[in-house]
Scaffold this active site. Structure first.
Site, short mmCIF file in Angstrom:
data_model
loop_
_atom_site.label_atom_id
_atom_site.label_comp_id
_atom_site.label_asym_id
_atom_site.label_seq_id
_atom_site.Cartn_x
_atom_site.Cartn_y
_atom_site.Cartn_z
N HIS A 75 9.26 1.93 -8.55
CA HIS A 75 9.23 0.46 -8.54
C HIS A 75 10.60 -0.10 -8.19
O HIS A 75 11.41 -0.36 -9.09
CB HIS A 75 8.79 -0.05 -9.92
CG HIS A 75 7.34 0.17 -10.20
ND1 HIS A 75 6.38 -0.73 -9.84
CD2 HIS A 75 6.70 1.21 -10.75
CE1 HIS A 75 5.19 -0.26 -10.19
NE2 HIS A 75 5.35 0.92 -10.74
N GLU A 97 11.42 -3.00 -7.35
CA GLU A 97 11.62 -4.39 -7.79
C GLU A 97 12.45 -4.50 -9.07
O GLU A 97 13.14 -5.50 -9.28
CB GLU A 97 10.27 -5.11 -7.96
CG GLU A 97 9.38 -4.63 -9.11
CD GLU A 97 8.43 -3.50 -8.73
OE1 GLU A 97 8.77 -2.73 -7.82
OE2 GLU A 97 7.37 -3.36 -9.37
N CYS A 146 4.07 1.90 -5.59
CA CYS A 146 3.29 2.67 -6.57
C CYS A 146 1.82 2.76 -6.16
O CYS A 146 1.47 3.58 -5.33
CB CYS A 146 3.50 2.08 -7.96
SG CYS A 146 3.24 3.31 -9.26
N1 GLN Z 1 -2.47 3.54 -11.09
C1 GLN Z 1 -1.49 4.31 -10.43
C2 GLN Z 1 -0.99 5.44 -11.31
O1 GLN Z 1 -1.17 5.44 -12.49
C3 GLN Z 1 -0.34 3.45 -9.96
C4 GLN Z 1 0.43 2.85 -11.09
C5 GLN Z 1 1.27 1.67 -10.66
O2 GLN Z 1 1.07 1.09 -9.61
N2 GLN Z 1 2.22 1.26 -11.50
O3 GLN Z 1 -0.38 6.37 -10.82
#
Ligand code: GLN
Length: 533
Positions: free
Chosen positions: A509, A511, A383
């Site tokens: 994600h 994970e 992310c």
């Molecule tokens: N801050 C980034 C976004 O909002 C990544 C978010 C995250 O890592 N969960 O896109």
């Protein structure tokens, strides 16, 4: 068939492992071929965990259906190898919102709306609805907080009423307490447990089981003493002593006869027939702790590193992957703001950057992603770690010095990462990110395709920003390709540098999909590459 309920409450202090107790009991019932699920009650006034700082409260666990949940939901999913919907994380805010909405609609027909019965009814309805909709044999409900807290009183009252309504054969209460010893060989003290049970009884709940946390196994005489003072039969005072791994706790409880007691209490004698399932589970649990001599060293760079729980699913996913290839994982959490010499990262077999938000610490992550690329150290960016890897590449390979994300620098001239178009008019911060599982399409002849061995996967998301498509041709010309996308090619989902030993960034994600015995593919590939460094 009636669902049977098991309610897990906590005493003495927080952090005793109520979540592990809840998950372990659920696992034992699942191993006995029962249809089970878990609920987590969080008595705070946030609507969900999404707006909470992970350093204070631990990771925000994202469910398939886009819930931003307490991290205990992740524990349930990992123990049960089963998805848990967001409705299973009940908060005070959700309950009160529903009651207040109903009052405004006039649904209470002129009644004075009160905590009892209106709030407690709403709590009971939510629990019963899950039991009925999912046709469960057993529903285990963990009540957050510690008995005696003002916040959790309406929930405990609702659980008390449920026992009255369901009858004594429909509900079991398990209370988790602590028997401290002042030194390792010292006497196990029972007074905190006695007082905690008194507090529970004061609000009308007599526990059926006590799960007592202790360093060494609870001695027979301590069990008897606790039993006498708390009105719980000695057999049902269970020792929850320190274990090598949380996955040993189901066996620990089983060995003390918890299943016989539960089935007897519920009038289901003779139902303990789980041997075939046990073998598979024990193999998985054993495999998680068996590789201490073979270490893979991973550096995890982020800004929420002061609390290991901030990235709990990432930590677990690394360990699941390690177990699969016969290695144990050593994780060092490094604060991205504190690195002055990036050469310290050379001693690691792999570098992982997990999710994150905001400006603070972001430059350190961008430099880390660049260092991993230049030194050919296996890199996995999740992310934020995906977005910042793209920015690092933009700055250092594409020579766009001011490449950035508009999240970090709103007026940057080269917004390589920008707000999702549908986010432009959103002002509320809660529950408004791109959340939950979406289909991700993978291109053939890419590393991503090799890793997942398919061109369609479903992965969970939690983000507001994304790769700006305008820059894609320039990226690909320079050797960074986007090997997966979603929403008909609208969003970039995976990046990779093919010439690198292992350099992968994922917008989703991974994970949250990793389970013991069934590691997520990107983690397995990353840990494997790291182990071969
Ligand atoms: N801050 C980034 C976004 O909002 C990544 C978010 C995250 O890592 N969960 O896109």
């Amino acid at each position: 068939m009636q669902t049977k309920f098991i309610f897990v409450t906590g005493g003495v202090m927080s952090g005793l492992g109520k979540g592990v107790t809840t998950s372990s009991i659920a696992k034992l019932l699942q191993l006995a071929d029962q249809k089970v699920s878990c609920i987590k009650i969080d008595p705070y006034l946030n609507y969900d965990a999404g707006t909470m700082n992970p350093v204070a409260h631990g990771e925000i666990f994202v469910t398939e259906d886009g819930g931003e949940c307490d991290m205990d939901i992740g524990n349930y999913e990992r123990f049960l190898n089963q998805n848990i919907p967001k409705s299973h994380n009940i908060t005070t805010a959700q309950v009160y919102s529903s009651v207040i909405d109903a009052e405004r609609k006039g649904e209470y027909l002129g009644a004075c709306v009160q905590i009892i019965p209106h709030v407690t009814d709403e709590i009971k309805n939510r629990i019963r609805k899950i039991a009925e909709d999912e046709k469960l044999d057993f529903l285990i409900v963990e009540c957050g907080g510690t008995v005696g807290d003002i916040e959790s009183l309406p929930f405990l009252e609702a659980l008390r009423q449920l026992r009255v309504e369901e009858g004594p054969q429909g509900v079991i209460f398990v209370h988790v307490t602590l028997a401290p010893s002042l030194d390792v060989v010292g006497e196990q003290k029972t007074k905190p447990t006695q007082h905690s049970v008194q507090e529970l009884r004061r609000i009308g709940i007599q526990p059926d089981f006590l799960a007592v946390r202790c360093t060494l196994p609870l001695e027979e005489k301590t069990k008897k003493k606790i039993a006498m003072f708390t009105n719980v039969t000695p057999n049902n005072v269970l020792s929850c002593h320190d274990a090598n791994s949380i996955f040993e706790v189901p066996q620990m409880l089983y060995d003390q006869g918890i299943m016989d007691s539960i089935f007897t209490k519920f009038g289901k004698v003779g139902m303990v027939n789980a041997s075939a399932n046990w073998d598979k589970w024990n193999e998985i649990a054993q495999n998680m702790v068996n590789h201490e001599d073979q270490k893979v060293k991973i550096a995890m760079i982020g800004k929420y590193v002061t609390l290991a729980d901030s990235y709990v699913s990432v930590n677990h996913a690394l360990k699941h992957a390690g177990a699969k290839i016969g290695k144990s994982i050593d994780i060092d959490w490094i604060d991205s703001e504190s690195i002055s010499d990036y050469n310290i990262l050379s001693k690691y077999d792999g570098i992982l950057v997990p999710g994150g938000f905001g400006t603070r610490g972001s430059e350190g992550i961008i430099n880390t992603a660049n260092f991993a690329r230049e030194k050919d150290i296996p890199y996995l960016g999740i992310c934020f770690g995906f977005q910042l890897a793209a920015i690092a590449f933009g700055r250092n390979v594409m020579n766009l010095e001011d490449a950035n994300s508009t999240e970090i620098k709103a007026d940057t001239k080269n917004p390589i990462v920008d707000l999702l178009p549908e986010q432009k008019d959103i002002s509320d911060m809660g529950g408004s990110l791109r959340l939950g599982a979406n289909e991700v399409k993978i291109k053939e002849n890419t590393n991503a395709y090799k890793i997942y061995n398919t061109n369609s996967i479903h992965k969970r998301h939690r983000h507001r920003y994304e790769i700006n498509k305008k820059y894609i041709p320039e990226f690909e010309k320079n050797g960074l390709i986007f090997s997966a996308n979603s929403d008909g090619g609208k969003r970039m989902e995976i990046l990779e540098i093919t010439s690198h030993k292992f350099y992968l960034g994922v917008q989703f994600h991974p994970e949250f999909n990793s389970r013991p015995g069934y590691p997520e593919e990107a983690f397995t590939a990353f840990v494997k590459a790291a182990s071969e460094k």
